[in-house]
Structures are given as C-alpha cells and as structure tokens.
Scaffold this active site. Structure first.
Site, short mmCIF file in Angstrom:
data_model
loop_
_atom_site.label_atom_id
_atom_site.label_comp_id
_atom_site.label_asym_id
_atom_site.label_seq_id
_atom_site.Cartn_x
_atom_site.Cartn_y
_atom_site.Cartn_z
N GLU A 1 0.93 -1.14 -0.14
CA GLU A 1 -0.07 -0.02 -0.14
C GLU A 1 0.95 1.15 -0.13
OE1 GLU A 1 -3.15 -0.26 -0.42
OE2 GLU A 1 -3.83 -2.34 0.24
N ASN B 1 1.13 4.13 -3.00
CA ASN B 1 0.87 5.47 -2.86
C ASN B 1 1.83 6.34 -3.41
OD1 ASN B 1 -1.71 5.03 -1.40
ND2 ASN B 1 -0.88 5.53 0.67
N ARG C 1 -9.24 3.57 -7.67
CA ARG C 1 -8.70 3.57 -6.46
C ARG C 1 -9.71 3.51 -5.30
NH1 ARG C 1 -4.70 1.44 -7.54
NH2 ARG C 1 -4.03 2.12 -5.25
#
Lengths: 144, 109
Positions: free
Chosen positions: A49, A53, A107
């Site tokens: 994650e 990002n 997303r």
C-alpha cells in the site's frame, strides 16, 4: 534512540512493476525475525500500500524514487519507513479516512486503512511539495 | 498473475484470478475481465480468488470497477474463494453490503 540490530536501505524507481519486488525484498529481510505467515503477509500488504501510494499519488505524472528503510530491533520489532520526494499530502487526516481518495478511477481509498489494520503503529508525515514519509511498525511474535 | 474465464453455465461466467493482485497487475486483469463481461452477456459474473497468492486494496478497486461494468450490463457480481484476510480487506470497503461474498451469511440462495 535505540540502535537497530539490522538495517536495510533500498531505493527504487516509482514504477508499478517494482511493487512486487518491494514486497518480496522487505518480506525476505523481515523473515530474520521469524514472523508467522500471517505477520509476514501483514507486513507485505502494508508495504504494498505504501509503495503504491508513492507511485500513484506522490509521483503521479512522473517517475521519482522511493526510499525504503527497514530497521529490525532486538525486541523483535520491525520499523519500515517509505519515503518519497513527491507531491506531498494536503490534508493527512482526510487522506487517512477509509475510502477517501483524491483520484477517481479504480482507486479504493483504502491504502492507509489497510496499512493501519495490518500494522501496530502507523505514522504519516507530509506537506504539499515536501514529499511524504510513512512509518510502519510491526511487532513480530507478539513481543514488545 | 493471470485471469482465466470459464463458462460455468449459460447464466454465469467465472473469472479465475491467480497470482498477485496489486496496482500493477490489476491494470492487466481489468481490461480482460471487462471485455469478457460485455461479450458474454451472462447474468452473473463470479470472481474466483482461490488462486490468488497476494492482494492489497487494488483488488478492491478491481472488484468495484467490475461491479460497475456488470451493473451497466444488467449483471451481478459474486466473489468466491476469498481467504479470511482478503475477505477482511473487501469488508473494509463495505463490499459485502453490495456484492455477494460466497461463504458469508449474506450469501443469497
């Protein structure tokens, strides 16, 4: 500040193809602490994650570098820092809200929520134009 | 990482997902699945996760996007073969409220 028993520093380009490698590399390094399958999955998911990002948000229209540091401590704690020199986060509190995303498309807005759920402590430090540092702490084997 | 489409019966198709689902691989899976959803005109699209070795929240986006595509074709989506942790990630997005997750209490007959 306590000195870590072991440390890994790596720098990768913010290309999506590197997401899998980052998980594998950090997973392999953290394996020294003898994590359970579940703990290892937790760490790899949180790392995935954080790295995503950087690619999707921090360096949205361009490629930059992602700086990852992993420190392993004698109390079986792993501290993973994922840093970028990208766009920075305008409102960190909002960004950490489940399902909140500044991008549309596919997303999910769950990046920080997943990181928090699978780590013991999550810190986010950022400012617009100043990049972002995400610090993920995970205690392995239930020890503190 | 892969997707294989199986026709379960005239009414439903199964997209069998394998390997890792992250931001990178989801991009490849998305187009392939969408193409088959629209071509097949099946009433039910099953996304089978039993061969998935890793997923992060990109898989949630993948499911949401397929749900929208299926809905626009008048079809529904079911999730199958989710491990405990992957089910948890889907539930963080509240997907269990709008999509049937097989093996859960919300499973419709």
């Amino acid at each position: 500040m306590k000195k870590p028993d072991n440390e890994l520093k790596m720098t990768v380009e913010s290309r999506s193809i590197n997401e899998s490698f980052c998980r594998a590399a950090i997973g392999a390094f953290v394996s020294q602490l003898d994590p359970t399958v579940e703990e290892l999955s937790d760490i790899k998911t949180a790392v995935s994650e954080a790295v995503t990002n950087c690619i999707v948000h921090a360096y949205r229209e361009k490629t930059g570098f992602i700086y990852i540091t992993v420190r392993l401590y004698d109390n079986n704690k792993a501290v993973i820092k994922v840093r970028d020199n990208g766009s920075g986060i305008e409102d960190i509190k909002k960004a950490r809200e489940p399902l909140y995303t500044t991008l549309g498309g596919e997303r999910s807005g769950l990046g920080f929520t997943v990181m928090e759920s699978f780590s013991d402590k999550l810190r986010v430090s950022s400012a617009p134009g100043r990049g972002t540092v995400v610090t993920i702490e995970k205690c392995i084997g239930g020890k503190h | 990482m892969g997707v294989k489409i199986d026709k379960e019966c005239p009414e439903s198709i199964v997209a069998v997902l394998t390997g890792e689902i992250d931001h990178h691989s989801a991009a490849f899976m998305r187009e392939y699945i969408d193409k088959n959803i629209t071509i097949s005109a099946a009433k039910t699209i099953v996304l089978d996760f039993s061969g998935v070795t890793f997923m992060d929240s990109s898989a949630v986006g993948l499911v949401m996007g397929r749900y929208r595509t299926a809905k626009s074709c008048g079809s529904s989506v079911r999730l199958r073969g989710l491990s405990g942790r992957n089910k948890l990630i889907m539930k963080m997005a509240g997907l269990d409220k709008i999509i049937t997750i097989e093996g859960e209490n919300n499973e419709k007959a």
